[in-house]
Design a protein around this motif. Structure first.
Motif, short mmCIF file in Angstrom:
data_model
loop_
_atom_site.label_atom_id
_atom_site.label_comp_id
_atom_site.label_asym_id
_atom_site.label_seq_id
_atom_site.Cartn_x
_atom_site.Cartn_y
_atom_site.Cartn_z
N ASP A 153 -0.62 -8.28 -1.54
CA ASP A 153 0.40 -7.29 -1.24
C ASP A 153 -0.17 -5.89 -1.43
N LEU A 154 0.38 -4.94 -0.68
CA LEU A 154 -0.06 -3.55 -0.75
C LEU A 154 1.14 -2.64 -0.99
N LEU A 155 0.97 -1.64 -1.86
CA LEU A 155 1.97 -0.60 -2.00
C LEU A 155 1.61 0.50 -1.02
N GLU A 156 2.56 0.89 -0.19
CA GLU A 156 2.36 2.03 0.70
C GLU A 156 2.91 3.24 -0.03
N ILE A 157 2.03 4.16 -0.38
CA ILE A 157 2.40 5.31 -1.21
C ILE A 157 2.31 6.58 -0.38
N GLU A 158 3.40 7.34 -0.36
CA GLU A 158 3.43 8.62 0.33
C GLU A 158 2.99 9.69 -0.66
N THR A 159 1.85 10.32 -0.36
CA THR A 159 1.33 11.38 -1.22
C THR A 159 1.40 12.70 -0.45
N GLY A 160 1.12 13.80 -1.13
CA GLY A 160 1.08 15.09 -0.46
C GLY A 160 0.00 15.15 0.60
N ALA A 161 -1.03 14.32 0.47
CA ALA A 161 -2.15 14.31 1.41
C ALA A 161 -2.00 13.24 2.49
N LEU A 204 -9.08 6.09 -3.67
CA LEU A 204 -7.86 5.30 -3.58
C LEU A 204 -6.65 6.17 -3.28
N LEU A 205 -6.48 7.25 -4.03
CA LEU A 205 -5.31 8.09 -3.87
C LEU A 205 -5.58 9.38 -3.11
N LEU A 264 2.58 3.16 -12.43
CA LEU A 264 1.32 3.80 -12.81
C LEU A 264 0.19 3.19 -12.00
N VAL A 265 -0.67 4.06 -11.47
CA VAL A 265 -1.80 3.63 -10.64
C VAL A 265 -3.08 4.22 -11.22
N VAL A 266 -4.11 3.39 -11.27
CA VAL A 266 -5.42 3.83 -11.73
C VAL A 266 -6.04 4.67 -10.61
N ASP A 267 -6.48 5.86 -10.95
CA ASP A 267 -7.05 6.77 -9.95
C ASP A 267 -8.55 6.52 -9.81
N VAL A 268 -8.90 5.58 -8.95
CA VAL A 268 -10.32 5.33 -8.67
C VAL A 268 -10.71 6.16 -7.45
N PRO A 269 -11.96 6.59 -7.35
CA PRO A 269 -12.38 7.43 -6.24
C PRO A 269 -12.03 6.82 -4.88
#
Length: 194
Positions: A141-149, A179-180, A172-177
């Motif tokens: 499964d994937l979370l579709e996340i709407e970010t400012g970018a 990903l976000l 909470l999401v781990v910020d790996v290079p």
């Protein structure tokens, strides 16, 4: 349950409509049909006597019986009497109404509707955006996340999503290079040209 009126169904705020499956291929000649499941809890949604609606219509199908065959759920519906009827119904999406406050039986499991709209933060508390959707493209499964970018797809695994706090309304999401946010451009080769 949705109440029926001459004008059609009347929504109740204490219930939500959820997709539970779609009618697949016929199996045999007596009206059995393979169900393309869209629920992690088929034993709750496809019980004998369950009345399921066809998405976008008032048509209903009543579960007569179910059984598992080669890893697939087969169902028989009172309204689909034979293979011909099943073939004509192939592809119909089935929905049902469930209590808005219903939660999955297994701890650590979530319904999509519980996750959509939650705030997303990094594990160090930096706001990222909101969960727009939960996608089920295959085994992960994937979370579709709407970010400012823009939109980001984050695999919904504990290593990347270590905490879902429904009471606080956040994930909470781990910020790996990468990903976000986009990775910075790679520096070009340095040196002099000849």
């Amino acid at each position: 349950m949705t109440q029926q009126h001459p004008e059609g169904p009347v929504a109740r705020p204490d219930l939500v409509e959820v997709v539970v499956g779609a009618l697949g291929r016929p199996h045999g000649i007596r009206g059995d049909v393979a169900i393309d499941l869209r629920t992690d809890e088929p034993e709750r949604r496809f019980v004998d006597g369950a009345v399921l609606r066809v998405e976008g219509s008032t048509r209903v199908l009543t579960v007569e019986s179910t059984r598992w065959h080669s890893g697939r759920l087969l169902a028989r519906f009172e309204e689909l009497l034979d293979r011909t009827a099943v073939e004509g119904a192939r592809g119909l999406v089935l929905v049902t109404d469930v209590p808005a406050d219903e939660v999955p039986e297994d701890e650590g499991e979530y319904y999509d509707r519980q996750l959509v709209g939650l705030a997303v933060e990094t594990t160090d508390g930096r706001p990222v955006g909101r969960v727009r959707d939960v996608l089920h493209p295959g085994p992960q499964d994937l979370l579709e996340i709407e970010t400012g970018a823009g939109t980001r797809l984050v695999p919904f695994v504990e290593a990347l999503v270590p905490e879902v706090d429904l009471a606080a309304g956040r994930v909470l999401v781990v910020d790996v290079p990468g990903l976000l946010s986009d990775l910075p451009d790679e520096p070009g080769p340095t040196g002099t040209s000849a």
